[in-house]
Design a protein around this motif. Structure first.
Motif, PDB file in Angstrom:
ATOM      1  N   UNK A 168      11.695  15.588  19.018  1.00 17.60           N
ATOM      2  CA  UNK A 168      13.009  16.183  18.757  1.00 17.60           C
ATOM      3  C   UNK A 168      13.304  16.466  17.304  1.00 17.60           C
ATOM      4  N   UNK A 169      12.268  16.625  16.474  1.00 16.95           N
ATOM      5  CA  UNK A 169      12.445  16.936  15.053  1.00 16.95           C
ATOM      6  C   UNK A 169      11.952  18.360  14.813  1.00 16.95           C
ATOM      7  N   UNK A 170      12.827  19.212  14.277  1.00 14.06           N
ATOM      8  CA  UNK A 170      12.457  20.600  13.976  1.00 14.06           C
ATOM      9  C   UNK A 170      12.787  20.904  12.525  1.00 14.06           C
ATOM     10  N   UNK A 171      11.894  21.633  11.864  1.00 12.05           N
ATOM     11  CA  UNK A 171      12.102  21.961  10.452  1.00 12.05           C
ATOM     12  C   UNK A 171      12.230  23.467  10.255  1.00 12.05           C
TER      13      UNK A 171
ATOM     14  N   UNK B 225      14.566  27.126  15.316  1.00 15.24           N
ATOM     15  CA  UNK B 225      14.596  25.661  15.318  1.00 15.24           C
ATOM     16  C   UNK B 225      15.621  25.138  16.314  1.00 15.24           C
ATOM     17  N   UNK B 226      16.771  25.798  16.399  1.00 18.99           N
ATOM     18  CA  UNK B 226      17.818  25.347  17.318  1.00 18.99           C
ATOM     19  C   UNK B 226      17.446  25.589  18.779  1.00 18.99           C
TER      20      UNK B 226
ATOM     21  N   UNK C  76      17.490  18.036  12.621  1.00 16.61           N
ATOM     22  CA  UNK C  76      17.164  19.334  12.044  1.00 16.61           C
ATOM     23  C   UNK C  76      16.893  19.150  10.553  1.00 16.61           C
ATOM     24  N   UNK C  77      15.692  19.557  10.120  1.00 15.29           N
ATOM     25  CA  UNK C  77      15.309  19.496   8.717  1.00 15.29           C
ATOM     26  C   UNK C  77      15.476  20.888   8.108  1.00 15.29           C
TER      27      UNK C  77
ATOM     28  N   UNK D 243      18.684  17.664   4.680  1.00 17.33           N
ATOM     29  CA  UNK D 243      18.619  18.940   3.987  1.00 17.33           C
ATOM     30  C   UNK D 243      18.198  18.769   2.535  1.00 17.33           C
ATOM     31  N   UNK D 244      17.359  19.693   2.073  1.00 16.07           N
ATOM     32  CA  UNK D 244      17.055  19.860   0.654  1.00 16.07           C
ATOM     33  C   UNK D 244      17.741  21.144   0.222  1.00 16.07           C
ATOM     34  N   UNK D 245      18.518  21.094  -0.848  1.00 14.99           N
ATOM     35  CA  UNK D 245      19.255  22.292  -1.267  1.00 14.99           C
ATOM     36  C   UNK D 245      19.535  22.238  -2.765  1.00 14.99           C
TER      37      UNK D 245
END
Length: 238
Positions: free
Chosen positions: A82-85, A152-153, A160-161, A193-195
């Protein structure tokens, strides 16, 4: 909010060849929250996401997802948990249509359920519905980012990555991506999140942590730091 983390990172070490990138990073992500990773280039932010989703293999340390150790598993096994990037590169298939790219996100799900999920994505991204038959390469950068997030969704991820979701986008599309993330937060989607765009980073996040030289050096509640973002910036870059 539940008191048990969905994701637990403990003493994570990751390197490329002989170059260490993460050097003992530890942090948690709670169910339903958005945690933003901040730090200068090379601090280990994207590497941290890639270790969580299996694109890089940690040399030591633990990645626990909902009580299951996932460190070292191949990406498809981690995806099945259940991990999506959504990566910086987006990783779309440029010659496939928008709809075919979206459908790839739900290959494990067929028939009516896939169709319902697809309709939900089109409701969220009306522009993609208009362009669903177009080759993805004909879309603007912002529209391609929408396809990447939509794909991803389609997997209905539990985590969600997002790696630089506003990267390279115009201010208009940055605002559209921000509104998408706002909506996901309201729906209780757990995000890591990376931003680099600090306005988006602080708008979206419940909490933040600062990475420096592959280690967690600071962090806190975004609301508690409201109005003091300059101090956070100093911690990142000084």
């Amino acid at each position: 909010m539940p008191d048990k983390p969905l994701l637990e990172i403990r003493d994570l070490h990751v390197g490329y060849g002989k170059k260490p990138i993460l050097r003992g990073a530890s942090y948690d992500v709670m169910p339903g929250e958005c945690l933003t990773l901040l730090g200068a280039n090379g601090s280990g932010k994207s590497t941290s996401l890639n270790a969580v989703c299996g694109f890089v293999r940690p040399s030591s340390g633990s990645v626990m997802f909902d009580g299951t150790e996932t460190a070292g598993l191949p990406p498809h096994r981690i995806f099945a948990h259940g991990i999506a990037q959504v990566s910086q590169a987006r990783d779309l298939f440029p010659d496939l249509s928008v709809e075919d790219n979206l459908r790839l996100g739900a290959m494990r799900r067929g028939g009516r359920e896939l169709s319902q999920t697809l309709e939900g994505i089109y409701a969220r991204f009306p522009r993609l519905k208009e362009r669903r038959r177009q080759p993805t390469r004909t879309l603007s950068g912002g529209e391609q980012q929408m396809v990447a997030i939509g794909r991803a969704l389609m997997s209905r991820p539990r985590l969600l990555l997002l790696d630089e979701p506003s990267g390279g986008l115009s201010p208009q599309f940055c605002e559209e991506i921000a509104q998408i993330i706002d909506a996901l937060k309201l729906e209780g989607v757990t995000m890591l999140m990376v931003e680099q765009n600090l306005n988006l980073a602080f708008r979206a996040a419940d909490r933040f942590i600062v990475l420096r030289d592959g280690q967690v050096v600071d962090g806190g509640d975004v609301r508690a730091m409201a109005g003091d973002h300059d101090a956070i910036v100093r911690n990142i870059y000084l």
